[in-house]
Design an enzyme around this catalytic site. Structure first.
Site, PDB file in Angstrom:
ATOM      1  N   SER A 387       0.861  -1.139  -0.019  1.00 22.07           N
ATOM      2  CA  SER A 387       0.284  -0.053   0.041  1.00 22.07           C
ATOM      3  C   SER A 387       0.863   1.187   0.072  1.00 22.07           C
ATOM      4  O   SER A 387       2.025   1.172   0.564  1.00 22.07           O
ATOM      5  CB  SER A 387      -0.848   0.056   1.124  1.00 22.07           C
ATOM      6  OG  SER A 387      -0.065   0.516   2.478  1.00 22.07           O
ATOM      7  N   ASP A 388       0.326   2.342  -0.448  1.00 25.26           N
ATOM      8  CA  ASP A 388       1.027   3.575  -0.316  1.00 25.26           C
ATOM      9  C   ASP A 388       0.757   4.160   1.139  1.00 25.26           C
ATOM     10  O   ASP A 388      -0.181   3.504   1.785  1.00 25.26           O
ATOM     11  CB  ASP A 388       0.613   4.458  -1.344  1.00 25.26           C
ATOM     12  CG  ASP A 388       1.630   6.010  -1.860  1.00 25.26           C
ATOM     13  OD1 ASP A 388       2.574   5.831  -0.756  1.00 25.26           O
ATOM     14  OD2 ASP A 388       1.514   6.216  -2.767  1.00 25.26           O
ATOM     15  N   TYR A 389       1.410   5.249   1.607  1.00 29.22           N
ATOM     16  CA  TYR A 389       1.610   5.530   2.748  1.00 29.22           C
ATOM     17  C   TYR A 389       0.230   6.097   3.123  1.00 29.22           C
ATOM     18  O   TYR A 389      -0.500   7.088   2.610  1.00 29.22           O
ATOM     19  CB  TYR A 389       2.539   7.018   3.176  1.00 29.22           C
ATOM     20  CG  TYR A 389       2.816   7.248   4.304  1.00 29.22           C
ATOM     21  CD1 TYR A 389       4.177   6.948   5.068  1.00 29.22           C
ATOM     22  CD2 TYR A 389       1.981   7.816   5.432  1.00 29.22           C
ATOM     23  CE1 TYR A 389       4.328   7.152   6.362  1.00 29.22           C
ATOM     24  CE2 TYR A 389       2.277   8.192   6.524  1.00 29.22           C
ATOM     25  CZ  TYR A 389       3.462   7.838   6.988  1.00 29.22           C
ATOM     26  OH  TYR A 389       3.888   8.130   8.570  1.00 29.22           O
ATOM     27  N   GLY A 390      -0.411   5.269   4.199  1.00 26.29           N
ATOM     28  CA  GLY A 390      -1.824   5.646   4.795  1.00 26.29           C
ATOM     29  C   GLY A 390      -2.854   5.230   4.045  1.00 26.29           C
ATOM     30  O   GLY A 390      -3.974   5.502   4.333  1.00 26.29           O
ATOM     31  N   ALA A 391      -2.624   4.456   2.499  1.00 33.04           N
ATOM     32  CA  ALA A 391      -3.731   4.154   1.752  1.00 33.04           C
ATOM     33  C   ALA A 391      -4.846   3.361   2.333  1.00 33.04           C
ATOM     34  O   ALA A 391      -5.855   3.684   1.959  1.00 33.04           O
ATOM     35  CB  ALA A 391      -3.157   3.431   0.606  1.00 33.04           C
TER      36      ALA A 391
END
Length: 846
Positions: A387-391
């Site tokens: 996942s991307d950061y916080g996604a």
């Protein structure tokens, strides 16, 4: 006091090295970096009194906080203090020179931990070992492998409520770590994982190595303008070599998003607006970071896992505003945004990262169609999905999950393997208990993670990438700097030249170097964490080193990047009046590009526009040199200056590369990979657009009811593929060896290109194809090939392209991926606008 200085300071938990570079022109300049923290210190004001310097500036991490230094220099030593939040005020005692590598003390310490006998395992051996380990792991152990933590409290996004990394790792609640900029930190955390976690499973260390590790290369938008796959591949290989020496094994790059809206700050990280060229560059980058994909290259200590990001459509954010809504059709998804990902996956990319945006109303991180059906099913991707950061948390914010627990379930069901930093995956055991996820799903994710840990040798030699001796050998080494310089030269695009360029130091007279980038080291761009930023070659230094004596190289900043300087314009005008020509160095600061750096305006900041107007009004021949991370609106400059040189952010040797181009030591050959709008109101403007039902033509330009603007042109100021040279290339007519092909037959399209100028040069000959009539509307032209050719003055060469059905194919709802029968136009030229044309027919097989 001029030159390099260093000091070692004692912090509560570690030692800190501060490096200063003192330089002098009209006044003194001070640049500094701290090791192990790759954070530059920017001093805006420097005053000197005898051997004492006082400098003040702003914190890079928090511009509201002030940094300052007070230093007193002797022959070979200095004393003073440095105030740099959050470290506070540090007393300094230092010496001349760069000083020791901070990791040298680790060389002997790490030796007992290395297992030199480790060798690559076959895929079958890895599968057997993985299954054996999985059988011993609890569900909590498995979930821990799917979680990532930060190495410190440094954050790439919002703050995360989490336990310290030491605790998470010791308890087996993290399988990878982001942001370990210091090799000693890698060693410390890896020791905890191996010695204290439940199964001693080593960690993956991740970082964003976007355009260089310590040696910084041009930003990706810049290097894409080289159209040189070998040079881009080499840049990525060097970046991997430097990063892996510091223990980083997993790259959060390359970014392969197609981007057509220059308001979006992240255009700087990609290859521009074209899916075909973007696919070739994606392939080159994966091959550079990972090597050729053999067992030996995976096991090499000098390659790293490449991660394609962001899957998919992130570059289509509405209004160019980062993290904003995306709404695209499946045809646009497949024909525009998918090709670079397909190319990267076919090149063997080990990882893919999700995009932040929605697709068909569902966040990409939770989108089973995108991640499970398209990425894993159709494209056959079997690697790590991160996942991307916080996604994952943001699935809730999008309104598609009621809480973090439900968001975690959606992400795992979409086959997400790693949650970057945030902790929604902590709910996975509860979701399994409730029957909303199966343990088999978790096993599949952990199999993929363990496979790569075995593949790169971590399971058998956890400390194999902790190589402080290689840091000393590889970081910022001369050969790497030379490669950066060469790619920087190739990335420069000459947009206009009325004959003022090149300038020769011996005949140019006095040159006024004016603007905030005239002597700035802010030439590296966003997404870089080098400890050598203070050694970046400035434009002033580059011109000086190529023969402009200081009494003929006049200087005035004139303005800041986005603010006026008291008396700045007056000083700049006076400087221009004393000169024979003006080099106006303008642009954007690094933090005006990249993630979370969208802009409403595509003009240069107001302070710089006022400076330019005043300097140009002096009436001296003027050259505009741009430092920036996106296409800008340059209509006023096109009308008012003699030459425009687009340099982007060129990296560690930027100033020398620009000087080489300005003085003619290097003949520019770069070609734009994003169109430059004539006005921001045109955006998005790109070359491969569809025809409208009422297209604007030369014949109907005076009519009202056609697709046009009342107050400006439809076409960009500078089109995709555009770029000038100090010589002139002429194109003959396009010749086809046949007028029709059927099935898998191919035809040859050729054109003769002549260097009609008086010096050698390199031209990028571009092939475009138009499908005249299809079952769905097709773009007016699409890039399908190019050839870079070097020609001596007066030399001609026949350039031949082979065209087959694969060059004609596209995706449509009715036929999937296929070439449709009908008429096609072949266009060959120096850019997407100026091309010679011929036609042929394509027939399906009987």
């Amino acid at each position: 006091m001029i030159g390099m200085w260093h000091a070692i300071a004692d912090l509560p938990r570690a030692k800190l090295k501060v490096q200063f570079k003192v330089s002098k022109r009209a006044g003194y300049a001070l640049d500094a970096v701290m090791e192990p923290y790759p954070i530059p210190l920017r001093f805006d004001s420097v005053t000197a009194e005898g051997t004492k310097l006082r400098a003040t500036g702003k914190s890079f991490l928090n511009p509201a906080e002030e940094v300052f230094a007070e230093l007193e220099f002797g022959e070979s030593t200095f004393e003073g203090l440095l105030h740099a939040p959050p470290l506070g005020t540090l007393p300094l005692h230092g010496e001349r020179g760069r000083g020791p590598f901070m990791s040298e003390s680790l060389i002997e310490e790490v030796k007992p931990y290395r297992k030199r006998e480790a060798a690559p395992r076959s895929d079958e051996e890895i599968r057997e070992a993985t299954e054996a380990l999985l059988s011993r792991m609890s569900l909590a152990d498995k979930v821990g492998q799917m979680c990532q933590c930060m190495a410190s409290n440094f954050s790439f996004g919002g703050a995360v409520d989490s336990d310290p990394p030491e605790k998470l790792i010791a308890e087996g609640r993290a399988g990878s770590v982001l942001g370990a900029f210091d090799i000693r930190r890698v060693f410390e955390l890896q020791k905890i994982a191996v010695e204290q976690s439940p199964h001693g499973i080593p960690l993956l260390f991740n970082a964003d190595i976007i355009h260089g590790s310590q040696t910084i290369f041009p930003v990706p938008l810049a290097w894409s303008c080289s159209w040189d796959m070998d040079a881009i591949r080499e840049a990525c290989a060097i970046a991997a070599k430097e990063a892996t020496a510091s223990g980083i094994v997993y790259n959060h790059g390359p970014m392969v998003d197609v981007s057509r809206d220059p308001r979006w700050g992240r255009v700087v990280e990609g290859a521009g607006e074209d899916p075909f060229l973007g696919g070739l560059i994606a392939k080159a980058q994966v091959e550079g970071y990972q090597g050729p994909g053999t067992s030996e290259s995976w096991f090499s200590e000098e390659t790293m896992i490449a991660c394609l990001k962001h899957f998919i459509g992130y570059g289509a954010a509405e209004g160019g505003r980062d993290y904003n809504t995306v709404d695209i059709s499946e045809g646009t998804l497949r024909n525009v945004y998918l090709p670079p990902f397909r190319a990267g996956i076919e090149a063997g990319a080990g990882s893919v990262m999700n995009a932040f945006n929605l697709y068909q109303g569902v966040p990409a991180a939770a989108n089973a169609f995108l991640l499970k059906d398209l990425l894993r099913g159709e494209l056959g991707f079997g690697g790590i999905l991160i996942s991307d950061y916080g996604a994952v948390d943001e699935i809730v914010k999008h309104g598609c999950a009621k809480d973090a627990k439900e968001a975690a379930g959606l992400a795992v069901n979409a086959t997400m393997d790693i949650e970057m930093v945030t902790r929604s995956f902590d709910y996975i055991p509860k979701l399994v208990e409730e029957g909303k996820l199966s343990e088999a799903q978790i096993d599949e994710a952990v199999r993929r993670l363990l496979f790569f840990k075995y593949k790169i040798g971590l399971m058998d030699d956890p400390f194999r990438y902790v190589r402080p001796e290689k840091e000393r050998e590889y970081h910022f080494r001369a050969e790497h700097l030379e490669a950066s310089l060469e790619l920087a030269r190739k990335s420069v695009v000459l947009l206009k030249n009325d004959g003022i360029l090149p300038i020769r130091p011996e005949t140019a007279g006095k040159a006024a170097l004016i603007g905030p980038f005239a002597d700035s080291k802010d030439l590296l761009g966003p997404w870089q964490f080098t400890r050598y930023g203070h050694e970046t070659v400035t434009l002033y230094e580059g011109l000086r080193d190529l023969g402009f004596e200081e009494d003929r190289l006049l200087y005035a900043a004139g303005s800041g990047t986005d603010r006026a300087l008291e008396g700045g314009i007056e000083e700049a005008v006076a400087t221009a009046e004393r000169a024979d020509l003006v080099v106006l160095a303008l642009g954007e600061s690094s933090d005006m590009s990249g993630e979370a750096a969208s802009r409403l305006s595509l003009e240069l900041p107001e302070a710089q526009l006022r400076l330019a107007e005043a300097v140009v009004a002096v009436g001296k021949p003027t050259i505009l040199v741009l430092t920036n991370g996106r296409p800008l609106v340059l209509d006023w400059f096109e009308r008012n200056v003699g030459a425009i040189v687009e340099t982007w952010f060129l990296g560690s040797r930027a100033g020398r590369a620009i000087a080489d181009v300005l003085t003619g030591e290097y003949n520019p050959s770069g070609k734009l990979t994003m169109s430059f709008p004539a006005h921001a109101g045109q955006v998005p403007v790109y070359y491969s657009h569809f025809r409208t039902g009422r297209p604007l033509t030369e014949e109907n330009a005076s009519e009202k009811f056609v697709s046009k603007y009342l107050d400006g042109p439809n076409e960009p100021l500078y089109p995709f593929g555009y770029g000038l040279s100090y010589t002139r290339f002429e194109y003959g007519d396009v010749s086809l060896d046949r007028t029709a092909i059927r099935g898998e037959e191919k035809l040859r399209a050729s054109v003769t290109v002549t260097n009609a100028g008086d010096r050698a040069g390199e031209e990028t000959v571009q092939l475009y194809i138009q499908d005249v009539c299809g079952s769905v509307a097709r773009p007016v032209r699409e890039l399908k090939g190019f050839v870079k050719t070097a020609l001596a003055a007066g030399e001609s060469r026949e350039i031949v392209f082979e065209i087959g059905s694969s060059d004609l194919a596209f995706w449509s709802p009715g036929r999937g991926y296929a070439a449709e029968p009908g008429e096609f136009r072949v266009m060959i030229g120096p850019n997407s606008r100026d091309a010679k044309t011929a036609s042929f027919e394509y027939f399906e097989s009987e």
